[in-house]
Design an enzyme around this catalytic site. Structure first.
Site, PDB file in Angstrom:
ATOM      1  N   ASP A  81     -10.670 -23.011 -12.050  1.00 27.46           N
ATOM      2  CA  ASP A  81     -11.146 -24.309 -11.576  1.00 27.46           C
ATOM      3  C   ASP A  81     -10.092 -24.902 -10.639  1.00 27.46           C
ATOM      4  O   ASP A  81      -8.971 -25.190 -11.082  1.00 27.46           O
ATOM      5  CB  ASP A  81     -11.362 -25.238 -12.774  1.00 27.46           C
ATOM      6  CG  ASP A  81     -11.900 -26.609 -12.379  1.00 27.46           C
ATOM      7  OD1 ASP A  81     -11.965 -26.913 -11.172  1.00 27.46           O
ATOM      8  OD2 ASP A  81     -12.230 -27.384 -13.305  1.00 27.46           O
ATOM      9  N   ARG A  91      -3.407  -0.491   5.385  1.00 26.00           N
ATOM     10  CA  ARG A  91      -3.975  -1.551   4.559  1.00 26.00           C
ATOM     11  C   ARG A  91      -3.069  -2.770   4.418  1.00 26.00           C
ATOM     12  O   ARG A  91      -3.521  -3.911   4.629  1.00 26.00           O
ATOM     13  CB  ARG A  91      -4.315  -0.995   3.163  1.00 26.00           C
ATOM     14  CG  ARG A  91      -5.480  -0.036   3.154  1.00 26.00           C
ATOM     15  CD  ARG A  91      -5.575   0.727   1.841  1.00 26.00           C
ATOM     16  NE  ARG A  91      -4.479   1.685   1.713  1.00 26.00           N
ATOM     17  CZ  ARG A  91      -4.316   2.500   0.671  1.00 26.00           C
ATOM     18  NH1 ARG A  91      -5.181   2.435  -0.351  1.00 26.00           N
ATOM     19  NH2 ARG A  91      -3.315   3.361   0.640  1.00 26.00           N
ATOM     20  N   CYS A 136       0.871  -1.178   0.000  1.00 28.28           N
ATOM     21  CA  CYS A 136       0.000   0.000   0.000  1.00 28.28           C
ATOM     22  C   CYS A 136       0.908   1.228   0.000  1.00 28.28           C
ATOM     23  O   CYS A 136       2.042   1.162  -0.477  1.00 28.28           O
ATOM     24  CB  CYS A 136      -0.997  -0.020   1.157  1.00 28.28           C
ATOM     25  SG  CYS A 136      -0.277   0.211   2.798  1.00 28.28           S
TER      26      CYS A 136
END
Length: 215
Positions: free
Chosen positions: A142, A34, A28
């Site tokens: 997937d 953050r 950040c």
């Protein structure tokens, strides 16, 4: 950092070369709000899923204008404690070339941070994403296509798959890939940012480990 996970050890000539661990770098601006939240939440969630096996993934953070040696903001520490993550012992860092070189995956708070990391070179483009961008890409992968061997092999495969999807799976808006800076804001805003980060990290850690969120 004062913990064993806090500093890189040397500068490999290629990302991850010579390392038996997969390295994640959160970035950040100041490395006091953050990215510390993201770093410590990632460590906590990895440990929940992998136990001692979490040592296979090293998690660090730094700031593009990092407050070197500074403690994280008090509200950030409060948010971490509310998630049962450990805020202690944190020291801010200025983002350096060696941090980018060492990292196998760089997750930034905003698109500007992503651009700054990529502009540093070191072939960082294919392994640097905003956190929310990476989450979006990971959700489209997937999990059965990822290797079931070591956690490091799985993590490297995940980054390659995400990079291949970029450009095909765009954000609904530019703001969708941003985590806004809570610096100087009240605790309520820090909590909302903490929730954003936690929500974005959950599918990422699940994909990295192959283990869903514990009940």
């Amino acid at each position: 950092m004062t913990t064993p996970q806090g500093r890189g050890s040397g500068i490999p000539s290629h990302p991850g070369q010579g390392a038996d661990r997969f390295r994640i770098l959160h970035v950040c601006t100041g490395n006091v709000c953050r990215s510390p939240i993201a770093e410590r939440l990632t460590r906590y969630e990895l440990t929940r899923r992998l136990g001692d096996g979490a040592t296979g993934i090293l998690v660090e953070s730094a700031g593009t204008w990092g407050h070197e040696g500074a403690a994280m903001e008090a509200h950030a520490a409060t948010v971490l404690a509310e998630y049962s993550a450990d805020p202690t012992g944190f020291l801010g860092r200025e983002l350096l070339d060696e941090h980018v070189i060492d990292a196998d995956l760089v997750l930034t708070a905003t698109r500007d941070h992503r651009a700054q990391v990529i502009s540093m070179g070191h072939s960082a483009g294919l392994r640097t994403f905003t956190l929310k961008e990476f989450t979006r890409l990971v959700r489209a992968i997937d999990p059965t296509t990822l290797p079931e061997g070591s956690v490091t092999d799985r993590a490297h495969s995940l980054v390659r798959a995400a990079a291949a999807l970029r450009g095909w799976l765009l954000a609904p808006s530019a703001e969708a890939d941003e985590v806004y800076d809570p610096y100087g804001a009240p605790l309520t805003f820090f909590r909302s940012i903490g929730e954003e980060i936690h929500t974005a990290l959950d599918p990422v850690v699940t994909a990295l480990t192959g283990i869903p969120t514990p009940a």
